[in-house]
Design a protein around this motif. Structure first.
Motif, mmCIF file in Angstrom:
data_model
loop_
_atom_site.group_PDB
_atom_site.id
_atom_site.type_symbol
_atom_site.label_atom_id
_atom_site.label_comp_id
_atom_site.label_asym_id
_atom_site.label_seq_id
_atom_site.Cartn_x
_atom_site.Cartn_y
_atom_site.Cartn_z
ATOM 1 N N PHE A 104 -29.922 -20.886 2.925
ATOM 2 C CA PHE A 104 -28.360 -21.261 2.826
ATOM 3 C C PHE A 104 -27.621 -22.190 3.888
ATOM 4 O O PHE A 104 -26.453 -22.346 4.637
ATOM 5 C CB PHE A 104 -27.431 -20.508 2.210
ATOM 6 C CG PHE A 104 -27.326 -19.426 0.527
ATOM 7 C CD1 PHE A 104 -27.411 -20.337 0.049
ATOM 8 C CD2 PHE A 104 -28.473 -18.311 1.013
ATOM 9 C CE1 PHE A 104 -28.148 -20.133 -1.390
ATOM 10 C CE2 PHE A 104 -27.854 -17.631 -0.996
ATOM 11 C CZ PHE A 104 -28.333 -18.235 -1.711
ATOM 12 N N GLY A 105 -28.765 -21.565 5.221
ATOM 13 C CA GLY A 105 -28.856 -22.492 6.807
ATOM 14 C C GLY A 105 -28.272 -24.305 6.842
ATOM 15 O O GLY A 105 -28.773 -24.816 5.217
ATOM 16 N N THR A 106 -28.465 -25.026 7.267
ATOM 17 C CA THR A 106 -27.902 -26.176 7.416
ATOM 18 C C THR A 106 -29.519 -26.917 7.126
ATOM 19 O O THR A 106 -29.489 -27.760 6.699
ATOM 20 C CB THR A 106 -27.441 -26.386 8.753
ATOM 21 O OG1 THR A 106 -26.405 -26.347 8.963
ATOM 22 C CG2 THR A 106 -27.815 -27.966 9.338
ATOM 23 N N ARG A 107 -30.201 -26.437 8.029
ATOM 24 C CA ARG A 107 -31.582 -27.477 7.315
ATOM 25 C C ARG A 107 -32.136 -27.031 6.451
ATOM 26 O O ARG A 107 -32.294 -27.530 5.494
ATOM 27 C CB ARG A 107 -33.153 -26.273 8.209
ATOM 28 C CG ARG A 107 -34.534 -27.092 8.100
ATOM 29 C CD ARG A 107 -35.238 -26.608 9.176
ATOM 30 N NE ARG A 107 -34.664 -27.230 10.681
ATOM 31 C CZ ARG A 107 -35.798 -26.940 11.821
ATOM 32 N NH1 ARG A 107 -36.616 -25.999 11.162
ATOM 33 N NH2 ARG A 107 -35.208 -27.555 12.792
ATOM 34 N N ALA A 108 -31.931 -25.880 5.509
ATOM 35 C CA ALA A 108 -32.321 -25.602 4.054
ATOM 36 C C ALA A 108 -31.534 -26.288 3.479
ATOM 37 O O ALA A 108 -32.146 -27.074 2.684
ATOM 38 C CB ALA A 108 -32.035 -23.844 3.971
ATOM 39 N N ARG A 109 -29.942 -26.838 3.445
ATOM 40 C CA ARG A 109 -29.170 -27.532 2.808
ATOM 41 C C ARG A 109 -29.345 -28.555 3.444
ATOM 42 O O ARG A 109 -29.587 -29.828 1.668
ATOM 43 C CB ARG A 109 -27.810 -27.922 2.929
ATOM 44 C CG ARG A 109 -27.339 -25.996 2.643
ATOM 45 C CD ARG A 109 -25.382 -25.453 2.946
ATOM 46 N NE ARG A 109 -25.389 -26.201 4.382
ATOM 47 C CZ ARG A 109 -25.002 -25.810 5.783
ATOM 48 N NH1 ARG A 109 -25.397 -24.149 5.493
ATOM 49 N NH2 ARG A 109 -24.850 -26.260 6.207
ATOM 50 N N LEU A 110 -30.142 -29.335 3.901
ATOM 51 C CA LEU A 110 -30.290 -30.906 4.100
ATOM 52 C C LEU A 110 -31.598 -31.307 3.397
ATOM 53 O O LEU A 110 -32.046 -31.753 2.485
ATOM 54 C CB LEU A 110 -30.614 -31.228 5.986
ATOM 55 C CG LEU A 110 -29.377 -31.037 6.625
ATOM 56 C CD1 LEU A 110 -29.751 -31.472 8.001
ATOM 57 C CD2 LEU A 110 -28.339 -32.160 5.973
ATOM 58 N N ARG A 111 -33.174 -30.113 3.406
ATOM 59 C CA ARG A 111 -34.109 -30.095 2.642
ATOM 60 C C ARG A 111 -33.552 -30.582 0.889
ATOM 61 O O ARG A 111 -34.451 -30.642 0.462
ATOM 62 C CB ARG A 111 -34.925 -29.380 3.166
ATOM 63 C CG ARG A 111 -35.462 -29.405 4.809
ATOM 64 C CD ARG A 111 -36.104 -27.816 4.729
ATOM 65 N NE ARG A 111 -36.799 -28.483 6.801
ATOM 66 C CZ ARG A 111 -38.008 -27.111 6.468
ATOM 67 N NH1 ARG A 111 -38.071 -26.375 6.203
ATOM 68 N NH2 ARG A 111 -38.074 -27.751 7.986
ATOM 69 N N TRP A 112 -32.234 -29.410 0.819
ATOM 70 C CA TRP A 112 -32.439 -29.181 -0.472
ATOM 71 C C TRP A 112 -31.693 -31.141 -0.698
ATOM 72 O O TRP A 112 -32.523 -31.642 -1.817
ATOM 73 C CB TRP A 112 -31.436 -28.057 -0.421
ATOM 74 C CG TRP A 112 -30.969 -27.965 -2.101
ATOM 75 C CD1 TRP A 112 -31.122 -28.782 -3.229
ATOM 76 C CD2 TRP A 112 -30.638 -27.021 -2.505
ATOM 77 N NE1 TRP A 112 -31.453 -27.648 -4.533
ATOM 78 C CE2 TRP A 112 -30.638 -26.161 -3.690
ATOM 79 C CE3 TRP A 112 -30.462 -25.259 -2.041
ATOM 80 C CZ2 TRP A 112 -30.902 -25.358 -4.980
ATOM 81 C CZ3 TRP A 112 -29.932 -24.541 -2.352
ATOM 82 C CH2 TRP A 112 -30.125 -24.482 -4.353
ATOM 83 N N LEU A 113 -30.791 -31.406 0.204
ATOM 84 C CA LEU A 113 -30.350 -32.681 -0.660
ATOM 85 C C LEU A 113 -31.713 -33.563 -0.791
ATOM 86 O O LEU A 113 -31.495 -34.736 -1.205
ATOM 87 C CB LEU A 113 -29.448 -32.859 1.177
ATOM 88 C CG LEU A 113 -29.484 -34.495 0.578
ATOM 89 C CD1 LEU A 113 -28.300 -34.748 -0.518
ATOM 90 C CD2 LEU A 113 -27.838 -34.511 1.913
ATOM 91 N N HIS A 114 -32.860 -33.530 0.527
ATOM 92 C CA HIS A 114 -33.395 -34.384 0.520
ATOM 93 C C HIS A 114 -34.301 -34.319 -0.453
ATOM 94 O O HIS A 114 -34.842 -35.700 -1.212
ATOM 95 C CB HIS A 114 -34.376 -34.419 1.678
ATOM 96 C CG HIS A 114 -35.498 -34.965 1.571
ATOM 97 N ND1 HIS A 114 -37.562 -34.684 1.823
ATOM 98 C CD2 HIS A 114 -36.194 -35.798 2.268
ATOM 99 C CE1 HIS A 114 -37.896 -35.204 1.612
ATOM 100 N NE2 HIS A 114 -37.254 -36.528 2.637
#
Length: 418
Positions: free
Chosen positions: A13-23
């Protein structure tokens, strides 16, 4: 244990994980138009009455048809890669230097880009679908034990009505959300690993980048040579004139006056030289290089203000020398005079310039100084610059001690300026 939980939570749920999820969700959005086309194609084959039917055959059939159509689309449009690279740079957490720049230039690059676009859209569609469907169902499971009205509204089966089953429902809902986050994180990590492979530079991209760097370096070297030869020569002359004037400041006012006038004239001319050199930076902006700088036609002025006695012997019509060759020849003579002034002082210089068929020959000689010249840190660029100038025209140049004199010789093909 606590640290492991924090690391796991950051991974899911970190920032990188959320950005990749958005991707991934954006990838699903990119596939949507192709999926709609797929439903039109597959719908009649499976007997679906609407493209939004809940038939799994229609949903996955359309998905299977959409992927190859998306791959072909990415294959046909070179601009797909810069768009994909921009998204991956911003959201995947991959260093920018690992991506290729600009549109695809080869078939290999197009195939890689098509593979990336298909992978991104295909996995993104699955994660997007799961992100839309699972959270409402998981939240419903979490709230089932708390609301009898909710159980009646969703028509809970009898086997879920048992107290133990209801007690396990919230854990099942939470597990579903964690599993969804885990799948999204794993899919995002997979895309991040494949991004440099599929969107990175191909051999042709690396060759093009090397050629661009070589061109930029050549332009930088060219500007450095011009600055060194023009401004460096003027500064050497001004330094010697100022030093001589300082030594006789109280005893020979007329000489000091002449030296100051010479310094003024030299600096005025140097400003014009500097403008010409900086004009090189603007060459080619309109698609054609503009010749700038002095030529052999102005050689007399250079000799007159060189600060050393020069004996010039010219053979042939120097005005007929092509302008590019004439510009480089002028700079070679200027650097030769500057070296003579810097290292041999006021020793006389003998200069021969001759046309021999399709070649211009330049020879300069001056006596060697009584003592070895002082080696300046970073010095020696002038002789190297002369050799580079000659080589650019297809000629050659050399300089060194020979028969108790310092000799500079250069041969420049006249065709090198055409």
């Amino acid at each position: 244990m606590k640290r492991a939980l924090k690391v796991s939570a950051r991974a899911l749920f970190g920032t990188r994980a959320r950005l990749r999820w958005l991707h991934l969700i954006l990838g699903g959005a990119l596939l949507m138009p192709y999926w709609l086309v797929g439903t039109v194609i597959v719908g009649p084959l499976v007997g679906a009455k609407s493209m939004f039917s809940d038939s799994l055959a229609l949903q996955f059939g359309a998905y299977g048809v959409a992927l190859p159509i998306a791959a072909v689309t990415a294959l046909l449009f070179p601009l797909t890669r810069p768009l994909a690279v921009a998204l991956a740079k911003a959201l995947c957490g991959v260093p920018a230097e690992r991506f290729a720049e600009g549109p695809t230039r080869s078939w290999d690059a197009q195939l890689r880009t098509s593979g990336w676009f298909t992978l991104h859209a295909g996995i993104g569609a699955l994660i997007s679908g799961a992100s839309l469907a699972l959270p409402p169902f998981a939240v419903t499971l979490i709230l089932l034990p708390l609301s009898g009205g909710l159980r009646d509204w969703v028509m809970v089966p009898d086997y879920l009505g048992h107290p133990w089953a209801l007690a396990l429902c919230p854990f099942a809902g939470i597990a579903m959300l964690i599993a969804l986050a885990g799948c999204a994180a794993a899919a995002g990590a997979l895309l991040a690993r494949q991004a440099p492979v599929l969107l990175g530079p191909t051999p042709s991209d690396r060759l093009a980048a090397a050629e661009r760097r070589a061109t930029e370096l050549a332009e930088r070297n060219r500007l450095a040579r011009e600055l060194h030869d023009s401004v460096g020569h003027a500064l050497s002359a001004v330094t010697l004139q100022a030093g001589a004037a300082r030594k006789v400041l109280d005893s020979d006012v007329e000489f000091v006056r002449e030296a100051l006038a010479a310094i003024e004239e030299t600096t005025r001319r140097t400003v014009g030289e500097l403008d010409s050199v900086l004009g090189l930076l603007r060459q080619g902006e309109d698609g054609a290089a503009r010749l700038t700088g002095p030529t052999l036609k102005t050689l007399d002025g250079l000799i007159a203000r060189s600060g050393v006695p020069v004996s010039l012997t010219a053979d042939g019509d120097l005005a007929a020398v092509p302008a590019p060759v004439s510009c480089e020849a002028y700079r070679i003579v200027q650097e030769g005079l500057s070296n003579a002034l810097r290292h041999a002082g006021a020793s006389p210089v003998s200069l021969w310039i001759a046309l021999h068929g399709e070649e211009l020959e330049i020879t300069m000689e001056n006596p060697l100084p009584d003592r070895a010249p002082v080696v300046r840190p970073g010095g020696g660029r002038g002789v190297r610059g002369i050799a580079e100038r000659a080589a650019l025209l297809g000629g050659h140049a050399q300089a060194g001690e020979q028969d108790s004199v310092w000799r500079l010789s250069a041969r420049l093909p006249l065709g090198g300026g055409r």
